[in-house]
Design a protein around this motif. Structure first.
Motif, short mmCIF file in Angstrom:
data_model
loop_
_atom_site.label_atom_id
_atom_site.label_comp_id
_atom_site.label_asym_id
_atom_site.label_seq_id
_atom_site.Cartn_x
_atom_site.Cartn_y
_atom_site.Cartn_z
N UNK A 81 0.84 -1.20 0.00
CA UNK A 81 0.00 0.00 0.00
C UNK A 81 0.88 1.25 0.00
N UNK A 82 1.98 1.20 0.75
CA UNK A 82 2.92 2.31 0.83
C UNK A 82 4.34 1.75 0.74
N UNK A 83 5.21 2.45 -0.03
CA UNK A 83 6.60 2.03 -0.19
C UNK A 83 7.50 3.14 0.35
N UNK A 84 8.27 2.82 1.37
CA UNK A 84 9.22 3.76 1.95
C UNK A 84 10.63 3.25 1.67
N UNK A 85 11.59 4.18 1.53
CA UNK A 85 12.94 3.78 1.18
C UNK A 85 13.96 4.57 1.99
N UNK A 86 14.92 3.83 2.55
CA UNK A 86 16.02 4.44 3.28
C UNK A 86 16.80 5.35 2.34
N UNK A 90 19.64 1.85 -2.58
CA UNK A 90 19.68 1.87 -4.05
C UNK A 90 18.60 0.93 -4.59
N UNK A 91 18.12 1.27 -5.81
CA UNK A 91 16.96 0.58 -6.41
C UNK A 91 17.29 0.27 -7.87
N UNK A 137 4.61 0.45 -14.63
CA UNK A 137 3.83 1.58 -15.18
C UNK A 137 2.64 1.88 -14.26
N UNK A 138 1.97 0.83 -13.80
CA UNK A 138 0.81 1.01 -12.93
C UNK A 138 1.20 1.71 -11.64
N UNK A 139 2.38 1.39 -11.13
CA UNK A 139 2.82 1.99 -9.87
C UNK A 139 3.29 3.44 -10.07
N UNK A 140 4.05 3.68 -11.16
CA UNK A 140 4.73 4.97 -11.32
C UNK A 140 3.94 6.00 -12.11
N UNK A 141 3.09 5.53 -13.03
CA UNK A 141 2.41 6.46 -13.91
C UNK A 141 3.24 6.87 -15.11
N UNK A 142 4.43 6.30 -15.24
CA UNK A 142 5.29 6.58 -16.39
C UNK A 142 4.77 5.82 -17.61
N UNK A 143 5.31 6.20 -18.78
CA UNK A 143 4.91 5.50 -20.00
C UNK A 143 5.62 4.16 -20.07
N UNK A 144 5.06 3.27 -20.90
CA UNK A 144 5.66 1.96 -21.07
C UNK A 144 7.06 2.07 -21.66
N UNK A 145 7.25 2.98 -22.62
CA UNK A 145 8.57 3.16 -23.23
C UNK A 145 9.59 3.62 -22.21
N UNK A 162 14.54 7.05 -7.17
CA UNK A 162 13.44 6.07 -7.19
C UNK A 162 12.12 6.75 -6.85
N UNK A 163 12.16 7.73 -5.94
CA UNK A 163 10.95 8.46 -5.60
C UNK A 163 10.50 9.33 -6.77
N UNK A 164 11.47 10.01 -7.43
CA UNK A 164 11.13 10.84 -8.59
C UNK A 164 10.49 10.01 -9.70
N UNK A 165 10.93 8.79 -9.84
CA UNK A 165 10.35 7.91 -10.85
C UNK A 165 8.96 7.43 -10.43
N UNK A 166 8.70 7.40 -9.15
CA UNK A 166 7.39 6.94 -8.68
C UNK A 166 7.39 5.54 -8.11
N UNK A 167 8.56 4.90 -8.04
CA UNK A 167 8.64 3.56 -7.46
C UNK A 167 8.46 3.62 -5.94
N UNK A 168 8.84 4.74 -5.35
CA UNK A 168 8.83 4.89 -3.90
C UNK A 168 7.92 6.06 -3.55
#
Length: 391
Positions: A81-86, A90-91, A137-145, A162-168
């Motif tokens: 539900x929520x992803x936190x990262x130290x 690194x990711x 893509x579902x998690x981040x909202x980025x495009x498939x490409x 990783x946060x800027x990408x939306x993974x975290x």
């Protein structure tokens, strides 16, 4: 506050953190908040996808990422539900991979078959990669490409990237700051797993790269960079500072001709540190030693068979000599005869000297037949002669 904490700090798969293990850990938790601490380089995609589904089904999981989190370990975090990262972690995500173990001599038909086999595997991997990319893509909202391009680059992201990408969802500051690049075991595991080296250069107060800027070195805000901590650690692991070309390389003064023959070289070269052989040369020596060992074993087997035959012959000779003893005791002429044939002749000679005894041998139709009675001796007795004269 979480009522259950599960730590995943090793390979994801059947023999470590499997889907069955997670199912048992989540059993009885209902919808209670669960904290999953993840510090893993990944593992089985099958187990990861199932764990992802279990997190989605539970619906109240918080994933806390630390150290190096890669591959399947990132997949399971997508179900939280929520992803936190130290902030010191690194990711990394990458395309689906499959172990390929093909080698040896092949003809054109075998090569064609191998190409067809690998092409099939490639198509299957492309399907898996596409599905995994859709999950990111579902998690981040980025495009498939964008996601597939990031997977192709196979690069380490910092926590902020990783946060800027939306993974975290959020980056947290740990109570105790840890630089994971100082963990020699972790760095060695990363390298042995085939993942790229973690960032080698760190810029103080450098602005973070946006997703579109991946692959371009971030502009430093300070004039001076320090040597990467990773380089120092890596040097400690490999026990060397820099690659140095061997000095004083020269032909060995003493040549070992038999070794050269095995290695199919005219001569060996040495340096100040000694003589070094490559893996192919060591394999040639190993094969020759194995061949020599087989020859020695075959020789020893032949020698054993020869010794057994000699022992049997000596036993037969002893038995033959023992069988001759009773005949040798009959007469000195028999004992002095050197061969069995000579002893037979000596025995015949002795028998021929006895009265009314025919020497043994082949008999013809004209040969007299002896009934074993010495008639000449009986007929020459005085009383028999008297009877004959008066009859």
């Amino acid at each position: 506050m979480a009522t259950k904490t599960i730590v995943i700090d090793g390979p994801i798969g059947q023999y470590s953190f499997s889907k069955q293990f997670i199912r048992n850990e989540l059993s009885g938790q209902s919808k209670n908040p669960v904290l999953i601490k993840i510090s893993s380089l990944g593992g089985s995609v099958d187990d990861a996808l199932n764990i992802y589904d279990q997190f989605i089904e539970h619906s109240n999981v918080t994933a806390e990422l630390s150290a190096f989190v890669a591959s399947s370990a990132t997949l399971i975090s997508l179900g939280a539900k929520t992803v936190r990262m130290n902030e010191n972690s690194f990711y990394l995500i990458h395309k689906a991979m499959n172990w390929v173990d093909e080698w040896g001599s092949m003809n054109e038909d075998e090569i064609d078959a191998l190409i067809a086999k690998l092409e099939t595997q490639k198509q299957q991997l492309a399907k898996v990669t596409l599905q995994l990319a859709k999950m990111y893509v579902k998690k981040t909202g980025k495009t498939l490409d964008e996601i597939i391009n990031l997977m192709k680059q196979q690069t380490w992201l910092t926590a902020e990237e990783a946060k800027n990408w939306g993974f975290v969802d959020e980056v947290f500051v740990p109570e105790v700051a840890v630089n994971y690049l100082e963990n020699l075991q972790m760095v060695a595991m990363i390298n042995s797993s085939g993942y790229p080296d973690p960032p080698r250069k760190m810029a103080f107060n450098a602005p973070l790269a946006e997703p579109r800027e991946l692959g371009v070195e971030a502009e430093a805000t300070v004039a001076e960079h320090v040597e990467a901590l990773f380089d120092r650690i890596w040097n400690r692991i490999t026990n060397k500072q820099k690659e140095v070309t061997p000095k004083n390389k020269a032909e060995m003064k003493t040549q070992f001709l038999n070794v050269n023959k095995v290695l199919t070289v005219e001569n060996l070269e040495s340096t100040d540190d000694g003589v070094f052989l490559n893996e192919t040369q060591l394999e040639a020596i190993e094969n020759r030693l194995a061949m020599d060992q087989q020859i020695i074993e075959e020789r020893d087997t032949a020698n054993s068979a020869r010794d057994a035959a000699i022992a049997d012959r000596d036993t037969a000779n002893t038995n033959l000599l023992n069988a001759m003893d009773p005949f040798n005791a009959i007469d000195a002429t028999i004992a002095s005869a050197e061969t069995p044939e000579a002893k037979v002749l000596a025995i015949r000679a002795l028998l021929s000297k006895k009265p009314a005894t025919q020497p043994a041998g082949n008999m013809s139709k004209g040969d007299p037949v002896s009934d074993g009675v010495e008639w000449d001796v009986i007929n020459n007795l005085e009383h028999n002669k008297h009877v004959d004269r008066n009859s």
